[in-house]
Design a protein around this motif. Structure first.
Motif, PDB file in Angstrom:
ATOM      1  N   VAL A   1     -59.542  41.901 -24.641  1.00  0.00           N
ATOM      2  CA  VAL A   1     -58.244  41.755 -25.296  1.00  0.00           C
ATOM      3  C   VAL A   1     -57.267  42.698 -24.602  1.00  0.00           C
TER       4      VAL A   1
ATOM      5  N   ILE B   1     -54.860  43.668 -31.712  1.00  0.00           N
ATOM      6  CA  ILE B   1     -56.143  43.599 -31.000  1.00  0.00           C
ATOM      7  C   ILE B   1     -57.260  43.146 -31.924  1.00  0.00           C
TER       8      ILE B   1
ATOM      9  N   TYR C   1     -59.513  39.682 -31.560  1.00  0.00           N
ATOM     10  CA  TYR C   1     -60.980  39.737 -31.486  1.00  0.00           C
ATOM     11  C   TYR C   1     -61.584  38.865 -32.581  1.00  0.00           C
TER      12      TYR C   1
ATOM     13  N   VAL D   1     -60.697  46.703 -23.903  1.00  0.00           N
ATOM     14  CA  VAL D   1     -59.245  46.603 -24.050  1.00  0.00           C
ATOM     15  C   VAL D   1     -58.670  46.735 -22.645  1.00  0.00           C
TER      16      VAL D   1
ATOM     17  N   LEU E   1     -54.485  52.959 -30.840  1.00  0.00           N
ATOM     18  CA  LEU E   1     -55.347  51.780 -30.732  1.00  0.00           C
ATOM     19  C   LEU E   1     -56.789  52.106 -31.070  1.00  0.00           C
TER      20      LEU E   1
END
Length: 336
Positions: A248, A255, A259, A282, A296
């Motif tokens: 991703v 994200i 997923y 990522v 993140l």
């Protein structure tokens, strides 16, 4: 390999050979008054056989040879002579080929190993000659067995790519770029969706001379299991992968949601895919600063769907954490 040369689905007609009839023959010689029966057996009809060959990567050689018909067995002869067996047809196929009955969809054969041979349609057995039917009370039988009839049918051959690691992600997630960086593969790379229209394979070398095979699977979109985008055409290739690396990009809006969509598409196509070991990469993280990376990270670690899933922030272009990713994939494969 040119995109037009990659064929992973063909429909063929296969017909085996009829068994040869047994002979109803009697021995006739000048000084043998009652020679008796000596009819030989008929030969077996030819099979149509699938043989695994690791040198093949596609089914294109069968695309224009859709009718495969084996030879009939020869009839028996006198002097107990056996008829010649019909010549088999051997179809070389790449490893990972599955043969299904075109009408019922039932799997009838599966080829996964080098040199493995599977009979797709079996030739008819040859009939017995009259020599077999002699008895004390029937010393001159004038009959013999006919050969068994052939088998025939339409079959679908599907290729499911064999690879250790499969790359799963939306279009433009960086799958092809990663494969080109970690292996000698040269997949097509561009800045538009569905650049990859065929699976690409690459051999990834890791420490101590070890290596594994990585497959770049064409991009999946939401609704792929229903035929959207490229549809289910390439989802079947993921079934053969031992480990799935979800990819991703860091600039995705969510994200965790992306997923989850990818995972749900695999579940709807085949629930058994969820039993495979999964990792998350990522991608395109060369654009992130430390603050964004930590944000993140907190988002990923707080997601229920990603609980227990190893992850890394990578950049194929900048080489960020690529070595760590290869090591992690190898360790996961060894455990698997």
């Amino acid at each position: 390999m040119a995109s037009s040369n990659f064929v992973d689905y063909v429909k063929i007609y296969a017909r085996s050979g009829n068994g040869g009839p047994g002979s109803s023959h009697f021995r006739r010689e000048k000084f043998v008054e009652f020679g008796g029966p000596d009819g030989g057996d008929g030969g077996r009809g030819g099979h149509v056989i699938l043989r695994g060959n690791s040198q093949y990567w596609t089914l294109i050689h069968l695309k224009y040879q859709r009718h495969q018909m084996a030879e009939n067995g020869e009839g028996g002869h006198g002097a107990k002579s056996h008829g010649r067996n019909g010549r088999d047809i051997v179809l070389e196929v790449p490893l990972g080929t599955v043969a299904k009955d075109a009408e019922t969809g039932e799997v009838v054969a599966e080829v996964t190993e080098e040199g493995q041979e599977v009979i797709l349609v079996r030739g008819g057995r040859g009939g017995l000659g009259n020599w077999h039917f002699r008895t004390a009370t029937n010393q001159a039988p004038r009959y013999a067995q006919p050969g068994e009839p052939m088998q025939e049918g339409w079959f679908v051959l599907e290729l499911k790519v064999l690879a250790d690691v499969g790359l799963v992600g939306f279009p433009n997630a960086g799958k092809s770029t990663l494969l080109s960086v970690v292996s000698a593969a040269k997949p097509k790379i561009a800045d538009y969706a569905f650049t990859t229209l065929e699976p690409n394979l690459g051999i990834v070398e890791v420490r101590d001379g070890h290596s594994f095979v990585m497959a770049d699977i064409p991009g999946i979109i939401e609704g792929a299991h229903e035929g959207r985008g490229i549809g289910t055409r390439f989802l079947r290739h993921i079934e053969r992968n031992s480990v799935l690396l979800f990819m991703v990009p860091a600039d995705a809006k969510d994200i965790v949601r992306e997923y989850g969509i990818l995972l749900e598409e695999l579940r709807l196509y085949n629930p058994e895919m969820l039993d495979k070991r999964r990792l998350l990469a990522v991608t395109k993280c060369d654009m992130l600063d430390e603050e964004l990376t930590e944000g993140l990270r907190a988002e990923i670690e707080g997601a229920e769907t990603l609980r227990g899933v190893p992850y890394l922030f990578i950049s194929s272009v900048a080489g960020l954490h690529i070595r760590e990713l290869k090591d992690l994939l190898w360790e996961t494969l060894v455990r698997e």
